[in-house]
Every structure is written in structure tokens, then in C-alpha cells.
Scaffold this motif. Structure first.
Motif, PDB file in Angstrom:
ATOM      1  N   PRO A 215       0.976  -1.319  -0.076  1.00 24.76           N
ATOM      2  CA  PRO A 215       0.185   0.001   0.211  1.00 24.76           C
ATOM      3  C   PRO A 215       0.388   1.038   0.232  1.00 24.76           C
ATOM      4  O   PRO A 215       0.310   2.335  -0.679  1.00 24.76           O
ATOM      5  N   LYS A 216       1.848   0.842   0.417  1.00 33.21           N
ATOM      6  CA  LYS A 216       3.241   2.474   0.460  1.00 33.21           C
ATOM      7  C   LYS A 216       3.603   2.319  -1.033  1.00 33.21           C
ATOM      8  O   LYS A 216       3.701   4.011  -1.201  1.00 33.21           O
ATOM      9  N   GLN A 217       3.564   1.279  -1.983  1.00 31.34           N
ATOM     10  CA  GLN A 217       4.035   1.897  -2.643  1.00 31.34           C
ATOM     11  C   GLN A 217       3.293   2.179  -3.626  1.00 31.34           C
ATOM     12  O   GLN A 217       3.312   2.986  -4.938  1.00 31.34           O
ATOM     13  N   ILE A 218       1.561   1.838  -3.679  1.00 33.55           N
ATOM     14  CA  ILE A 218       0.679   1.699  -4.841  1.00 33.55           C
ATOM     15  C   ILE A 218       0.831   3.940  -4.361  1.00 33.55           C
ATOM     16  O   ILE A 218       0.563   3.845  -5.404  1.00 33.55           O
ATOM     17  N   ASN A 219       0.558   4.031  -2.992  1.00 30.50           N
ATOM     18  CA  ASN A 219       0.476   5.245  -2.866  1.00 30.50           C
ATOM     19  C   ASN A 219       1.883   6.585  -2.531  1.00 30.50           C
ATOM     20  O   ASN A 219       1.134   7.529  -3.797  1.00 30.50           O
ATOM     21  N   ILE A 220       2.548   5.647  -2.949  1.00 25.51           N
ATOM     22  CA  ILE A 220       4.023   6.774  -3.298  1.00 25.51           C
ATOM     23  C   ILE A 220       3.341   7.032  -5.464  1.00 25.51           C
ATOM     24  O   ILE A 220       3.880   8.107  -6.014  1.00 25.51           O
ATOM     25  N   LEU A 221       3.676   5.580  -5.910  1.00 23.10           N
ATOM     26  CA  LEU A 221       3.333   5.425  -7.355  1.00 23.10           C
ATOM     27  C   LEU A 221       1.437   6.825  -8.096  1.00 23.10           C
ATOM     28  O   LEU A 221       1.897   7.213  -8.916  1.00 23.10           O
ATOM     29  N   ASN A 222       0.815   5.900  -6.824  1.00 22.37           N
ATOM     30  CA  ASN A 222      -0.455   7.294  -7.552  1.00 22.37           C
ATOM     31  C   ASN A 222      -0.285   9.013  -6.560  1.00 22.37           C
ATOM     32  O   ASN A 222      -0.254   9.615  -7.976  1.00 22.37           O
TER      33      ASN A 222
END
Length: 466
Positions: A215-222
Motif C-alpha cells: 500500500p505504501k508503494q501504491i500510494n507513492i506511485l499514485n
């Protein structure tokens, strides 16, 4: 390249050898890419300068090369990408998706302790997080800030995991994680997100110990406006006792298995069955693995390491490898024994033992009976009556031409003329020749050992005092 091309990466941290779990992740990623005519990539995540070593990088490269998992593009090293990380950090600071945090480690710990006392999740309290209308504290003098990601505080972060199905994280439980330390070096989750974006990664297969990072990486990518890969988290490999696989259970490094005499084809075959299956197939080639590999056949439960099963798989591959190739594989191991040996008859000797060997080391140990004379202790098993039988055998073979048919006829003649059983002849003869009663077919040992060696060893056995 088309936008929908599958691009999969294996991204180890070079803090040690390539372990079995990492090798399996690399194998699944490689097989998935190959099955879909995609691209398999290697990324060395070496930003932890204190723990990352050149030796570990070399070991990882040797491990994946031995397994035949060759990346399709030049490996990416995170330490070569620092300028790119700084560029993205600055952009995120500018657009407001990241911010400077001046809280000291001691202050952060106090925040967490206070949260624990109030039965809340221990995390950063957002003191330096900029919000509309919020007055930030005065910047402390002489303190270098970290950079934090401004994580969403409401709603959920979710994805449809390839292996586990839908996974949901409430955003209120996520922290404003640090994406750059006070010395300016970027942190793990930030680097991974930037790299996956730049490398155009379409699918991420990794161990389920990374679920909390997703979830951390998804949010950064977003926040960066990047495409989100599809994620699949593979359950770990457990030892036979159900515990996490570790050194106390035996070898955990791929290269250790190479040293122990396992073939790369066997390791690929066995590792692929730990968490993936195709019908009831147990033995299959690398080409069949690529042909059959589909993500839907990945298991949702942990796999269990079975050393006996690996030995069985490895023995199959040894049995089906030519004696010429096996001789090349074990030649160096034999040289290291510091013995005189006749290379010319090595393939014939291997042919006798390869059906019995679980590993190449087993094979080397077995064929030593042809190059090392039996010990005095082992020859003491031969009694006076046995020695008389050996003398009869010597007399019978003295003038024969050393061919298999002649050897068989001599053995039968001794048994018939002296009214003894095959066992009464074979047991002392096996001991005299090899020091053991458990050997391959006696006539095959005799023909491979050659006549002079046979006669010499029998003479020694007869002369040995009991």
C-alpha cells in the motif's frame, strides 16, 4: 515496445547469498515473463550501504546464472540512480505530495509511546504535515530534516492480489513514511516505487513478507502519476517442521546446493513445485515449465521444503545425464581428492554408479572405490575360508582375456567346481576389491576395474592379517 508488454523484475538486496525463497521468486518471475513473451529484469537494491556488499552481489549473480535465469536487459543498480531519486523527491516536494519533517528520532518515539498509551497505532502524528490553514512549528536550528510522503488519510488502499485475492488497507492506519533520511539518502519503499515506474514494471511477484509494503508503494506511485503494477505475494517456504526455513534446517543458499552436488535443472524443477503446480506433474523440463506456467496455478498456502523429495528429483536428473557430461561436472571434485586416477575409464565407472547417486558428491564418493584401495580394517572382514576362495578365483582368471563373457564364465566355473554359492564368492571378492559388501553388479566392477588392479587387490586381501 507495446505498452501492454509484460515486464517483471527480481529485486534482491545484496546483503547475503541468494537464498531459496529469493531463488523461487526469481524463477517464478522468469517463467511468467518467458511464458508471455515478456521481459525479465534484475534490479540490485543496494541503497543500504552498511549491509550491501560486492561479494553478495557477485553471489546473487552467480546463483541466478547457475539456475539459468538470465535477465533480458542490463541489471539496474539503485546506487547508480541517486540523481533520479533526488529529482523525483524535489518534484514531490514542489507538488505537495511530500514535505520536510524536522522531528528528531527521540520526538518520534515519544509520539509513538503516547499513541501506545492511548491504545492507538504507534505512528508519526503529522506534526510537520502541511495542511490548509495549519500553522507549522518553528524550524529547529541546525537540524537536517527528513522528507516524508504525504499519505492519504481517508478511504482505503486496495489491490486485487494475483495470489491472495483482494487486499484492503484502511488509509488511516498508514503512516506518513520517511522517503528520504536526514542525510538525503532515499529509503526503500520510495526507491522501489520510482524504479518500478521507470522500469515500466507490469507485474511484481514477491514474498508475502512484502504485503505491508505494497500500500505504501501504491500510494507513492499514485502520487507520482505512475501506472500501478499488478502485485502477487507468494507464501513463504517452510521447513519440514513447519517453521520458517533457516540455517538450522540445513542449506538455505542456492550456491550451497551447487557445492553439495545438485544440478541446476533439478533445483529449477524442485523449486518451481514449491507453490506452483501443473496437474500432477513432478518431473518436467525448463521448457515445459515455461509452457505451462500460469499465475492462476500459484498456491495460496505456504510450501514445505522436503529434502528427500529434492534428492529424488536430483537423482532423476543425474540418472538421465550422460556419463560424458557427468565426468565433466565431477572432474574437479576428483582432482581435489589428490589421488592418481585414470581419466580414460572414468565414464565407465560413472555408468556403474549414476543410478544410485542422489548428488554429484555421492557419485564422487562412490567411484572412489576404484581409485582408493580398501583399508586394512575393512579387509579384516575376510576370514581364512574366504581367502581360499579368493585364491581359487585368482587361479581361474590368471590366463583369461579380460572380457565380460569370460569373467562370467569364470565365476560360474568356480561356483560349480567347488560347490559354493554365489554369495560365498561375491562377498569376499567385493570386500577385497572395494572394502564394502554393497556395490553395483560384481562382474561390471571387475570389467571396469581392469585385470591388473583386480589381481593386485586380491593379493593384498589374502596377505592381510586378521
Amino acid at each position: 515496445m507495446s505498452n501492454n508488454q509484460i515486464r517483471v523484475r527480481f529485486a534482491p538486496s545484496p546483503t547475503g547469498d541468494l537464498h531459496l525463497g529469493g531463488a523461487r521468486t526469481a524463477l517464478f518471475s522468469w517463467a511468467f515473463a518467458r511464458h508471455n513473451n515478456g521481459i525479465f529484469l534484475l534490479r540490485i537494491e543496494d541503497t543500504d550501504l552498511q549491509r550491501s556488499t560486492k561479494k553478495a552481489v557477485e553471489s546473487i549473480m552467480e546463483g541466478i546464472t547457475w539456475l539459468g535465469l538470465i535477465p533480458d536487459e542490463t541489471p539496474v543498480y539503485q546506487t547508480n540512480r541517486m540523481e533520479r531519486y533526488k529529482e523525483v523527491l524535489q518534484k514531490m516536494l514542489t507538488d505537495g505530495s511530500a514535505y520536510y519533517c524536522y522531528s528528531s528520532p527521540e520526538e518520534i518515539e515519544s509520539m509513538r509511546e503516547l499513541a501506545r498509551k492511548n491504545f492507538l497505532k504507534p505512528k508519526y502524528n503529522g506534526l510537520w504535515r502541511p495542511e490548509k490553514g495549519k500553522q507549522l512549528p518553528e524550524v529547529p536550528k541546525g537540524r537536517n530534516p527528513t522528507i516524508r510522503f504525504k499519505a492519504p488519510q481517508h478511504g482505503v488502499t486496495k489491490w486485487n492480489d494475483i495470489v491472495k485475492g483482494e487486499i484492503i488497507f484502511p488509509n488511516e492506519e498508514l503512516d506518513d513514511l520517511i522517503i528520504a533520511r536526514s542525510d538525503g539518502t532515499p529509503t526503500y519503499n520510495f526507491c522501489v516505487a520510482v524504479d518500478d515506474w521507470d522500469m515500466r514494471i507490469s507485474h511484481v511477484l514477491r514474498g508475502d513478507d512484502h504485503v505491508n509494503n505494497t500500500p505504501k508503494q501504491i500510494n507513492i506511485l499514485n502520487a507520482m502519476g505512475a501506472n500501478i503494477p499488478q502485485y502477487g505475494h507468494i507464501p513463504m517456504i517452510l521447513a519440514s517442521d513447519g517453521e520458517k526455513l533457516s540455517k538450522r534446517h540445513g542449506a538455505v543458499s542456492v550456491l550451497e546446493y551447487k557445492k553439495l552436488g545438485y544440478l541446476p535443472e533439478a533445483m529449477v524443477n524442485y523449486l518451481s513445485r514449491l507453490g506452483w503446480s501443473h496437474k500432477n506433474d513432478e518431473i518436467f523440463s525448463r521448457e515445459e515449465l515455461v509452457k505451462w506456467f500460469e499465475l492462476k496455478n500459484l498456491s495460496k498456502s505456504s510450501a514445505q521444503w522436503d529434502q528427500k523429495k529434492l534428492n529424488w528429483v536430483n537423482s532423476h536428473y543425474i540418472k538421465n545425464t550422460s556419463s560424458i557430461d557427468l565426468s565433466k561436472m565431477i572432474y574437479q571434485d576428483i582432482l581435489e581428492k589428490n589421488i592418481d586416477f585414470n581419466k580414460a575409464n572414468l565414464q565407465g565407472i560413472i555408468e556403474l554408479f549414476k543410478d544410485r547417486a542422489n548428488t554429484l558428491l555421492d557419485l564422487v564418493d562412490s567411484i572412489m572405490i576404484f581409485y582408493l584401495e580398501p583399508t586394512v580394517e575393512s579387509l579384516k572382514q575376510i576370514n581364512k575360508e574366504d581367502k581360499n576362495i579368493l585364491k581359487l578365483f585368482l587361479a581361474e582368471i590368471e590366463n583369461i582375456e579380460w572380457q565380460l563373457d569370460n569373467i562370467d564364465m569364470s565365476i560360474k566355473k568356480i561356483i560349480n567346481d567347488n560347490n559354493i554359492s554365489m554369495k560365498e564368492l561375491a562377498t569376499p571378492l567385493r570386500i577385497a576389491l572395494t572394502g564394502s559388501t554393497k556395490t553395483p553388479s560384481l562382474n561390471k566392477i571387475l570389467i571396469v576395474m581392469n585385470k591388473d588392479s583386480v589381481i593386485n587387490r586380491i593379493h593384498i586381501a589374502i596377505k592381510t592379517n586378521n
